[in-house]
Design a protein around this motif. Structure first.
Motif, PDB file in Angstrom:
ATOM      1  N   LYS A 187      70.566  61.051  60.494  1.00  0.00           N
ATOM      2  CA  LYS A 187      69.384  61.893  60.552  1.00  0.00           C
ATOM      3  C   LYS A 187      68.812  61.920  61.964  1.00  0.00           C
ATOM      4  N   THR A 188      68.098  63.012  62.283  1.00  0.00           N
ATOM      5  CA  THR A 188      67.338  63.055  63.524  1.00  0.00           C
ATOM      6  C   THR A 188      66.189  62.059  63.424  1.00  0.00           C
ATOM      7  N   TRP A 189      65.516  61.812  64.561  1.00  0.00           N
ATOM      8  CA  TRP A 189      64.404  60.858  64.523  1.00  0.00           C
ATOM      9  C   TRP A 189      63.322  61.345  63.563  1.00  0.00           C
ATOM     10  N   GLU A 190      62.988  62.635  63.626  1.00  0.00           N
ATOM     11  CA  GLU A 190      61.946  63.169  62.742  1.00  0.00           C
ATOM     12  C   GLU A 190      62.361  63.070  61.284  1.00  0.00           C
ATOM     13  N   GLU A 191      63.627  63.391  60.982  1.00  0.00           N
ATOM     14  CA  GLU A 191      64.110  63.287  59.610  1.00  0.00           C
ATOM     15  C   GLU A 191      64.097  61.831  59.134  1.00  0.00           C
ATOM     16  N   TYR A 251      63.878  65.502  76.611  1.00  0.00           N
ATOM     17  CA  TYR A 251      64.462  65.299  75.288  1.00  0.00           C
ATOM     18  C   TYR A 251      64.739  63.823  74.962  1.00  0.00           C
ATOM     19  N   LEU A 252      64.769  62.937  75.962  1.00  0.00           N
ATOM     20  CA  LEU A 252      65.026  61.518  75.671  1.00  0.00           C
ATOM     21  C   LEU A 252      63.718  60.815  75.325  1.00  0.00           C
ATOM     22  N   HIS A 253      63.091  61.283  74.271  1.00  0.00           N
ATOM     23  CA  HIS A 253      61.743  60.844  73.924  1.00  0.00           C
ATOM     24  C   HIS A 253      61.673  60.027  72.640  1.00  0.00           C
ATOM     25  N   CYS A 254      62.820  59.589  72.107  1.00  0.00           N
ATOM     26  CA  CYS A 254      62.822  58.781  70.897  1.00  0.00           C
ATOM     27  C   CYS A 254      63.560  57.475  71.159  1.00  0.00           C
ATOM     28  N   GLY A 255      63.042  56.396  70.603  1.00  0.00           N
ATOM     29  CA  GLY A 255      63.548  55.071  70.905  1.00  0.00           C
ATOM     30  C   GLY A 255      64.533  54.547  69.879  1.00  0.00           C
ATOM     31  N   THR A 256      65.485  53.766  70.380  1.00  0.00           N
ATOM     32  CA  THR A 256      66.515  53.185  69.524  1.00  0.00           C
ATOM     33  C   THR A 256      66.662  51.695  69.806  1.00  0.00           C
ATOM     34  N   LEU A 257      67.349  51.029  68.900  1.00  0.00           N
ATOM     35  CA  LEU A 257      67.842  49.675  69.112  1.00  0.00           C
ATOM     36  C   LEU A 257      69.361  49.792  69.174  1.00  0.00           C
ATOM     37  N   THR A 292      66.747  55.049  74.963  1.00  0.00           N
ATOM     38  CA  THR A 292      66.061  56.322  74.774  1.00  0.00           C
ATOM     39  C   THR A 292      67.113  57.380  74.506  1.00  0.00           C
ATOM     40  N   ARG A 293      66.917  58.153  73.463  1.00  0.00           N
ATOM     41  CA  ARG A 293      67.913  59.146  73.062  1.00  0.00           C
ATOM     42  C   ARG A 293      67.230  60.470  72.738  1.00  0.00           C
ATOM     43  N   ASN A 294      68.058  61.493  72.672  1.00  0.00           N
ATOM     44  CA  ASN A 294      67.608  62.821  72.253  1.00  0.00           C
ATOM     45  C   ASN A 294      67.176  62.740  70.791  1.00  0.00           C
ATOM     46  N   CYS A 295      65.946  63.146  70.513  1.00  0.00           N
ATOM     47  CA  CYS A 295      65.390  63.034  69.162  1.00  0.00           C
ATOM     48  C   CYS A 295      66.162  63.841  68.127  1.00  0.00           C
ATOM     49  N   GLU A 296      66.975  64.834  68.601  1.00  0.00           N
ATOM     50  CA  GLU A 296      67.724  65.679  67.676  1.00  0.00           C
ATOM     51  C   GLU A 296      69.092  65.104  67.331  1.00  0.00           C
TER      52      GLU A 296
END
Length: 250
Positions: free
Chosen positions: A145-149, A221-227, A236-240
């Motif tokens: 899923k995307t970050w939002e999903e 676009y690299l506005h969502c965080g990951t582990l 930091t990754r593309n939220c999509e």
């Protein structure tokens, strides 16, 4: 534009709707141990000694308190005699001291205990007391899923995307994602209004960024965080992008 507005609205709703106290399980342990022994026990059997970050968590702990003096995870910062940190390494932004505390009687009171009202009092770390542990309620979701999903999924099926507030919580999350199907796994980190924050409103104090530096101006676009699954750091990754993710379970 409509999608961006919807996304922003979802984030605002998420920031206002979830309290971190609902994301941790607290446990009272009646065995009497020194602070260090209690810390070791909690880290082996739960996540760590109790971490209290807001008033709601105080209210959550009140029914668990037995009236005895009880250890929590707060202790004096070895690098700052006037500062206090939690067992997992996070700073103590929230304070709930008993009147006249901390008084550091004899200059040797470096650990914190509570009683029935959950007010904090500094004490000698070698005292043997019962103690409070907490457990993070994390689950790996092996869906793409995307970050939002992922945020919508966690909030619909569980509680929320997680915050990693200490080295202890970071390592626990790392152990949860060993079976992930993607090299990066979504967390609750989001770059919004020119700053990084946890989507549930927790303070961003402990950090474990790749390269060791906060990305103040991440690329577009690299506005969502990951582990990361293998590197034990945040990315930091593309939220999509579609990735596995962690949720707090109910």
């Amino acid at each position: 534009m409509q999608r961006k507005s919807s996304f922003t609205g979802l984030l605002i709703t998420a920031l206002c709707a979830v309290a971190s106290g609902k994301l941790r399980e607290y446990h009272y342990v009646s065995e009497e141990k020194t602070w260090s022994e209690a810390q070791q026990y909690c880290q082996e059997h739960y996540t760590d000694l109790a971490f209290i970050s807001n008033q709601e968590e105080v209210y959550q702990l009140l029914p668990i308190s037995r009236g005895d003096w009880t250890w929590i995870g707060l202790h004096r910062d070895a690098n700052d005699p006037t500062g206090w940190t939690w067992s997992g390494g996070e700073n103590s932004a929230f304070r709930f001291w008993k009147s006249g505390e901390p008084n550091n009687a004899g200059g040797i009171e470096d650990c914190v205990m509570v009683q029935w009202d959950m007010r904090w009092m500094d004490s000698l770390c070698s005292r043997t007391l019962p103690f409070l542990c907490y457990k993070e309620k994390l689950i790996l979701v092996q869906e793409m899923k995307t970050w939002e999903e992922a945020l919508e999924y966690c909030r619909g099926h569980y509680t929320d995307l997680p915050s990693l507030l200490s080295k202890t919580e970071h390592l626990q999350a790392q152990s949860k994602i060993e079976g992930a199907q993607t090299d990066h796994v979504w967390t609750g980190l989001i770059f919004l209004a020119r700053e990084w924050l946890w989507v549930n409103g927790d303070h961003l104090e402990y950090q474990a960024w790749s390269g060791g530096k906060l990305p103040h101006c991440p690329a577009q676009y690299l506005h969502c965080g990951t582990l990361t699954r293998d590197g034990e750091h945040w990315g930091t990754r593309n939220c999509e992008e579609r990735r596995n993710f962690l949720c707090y379970r109910a």
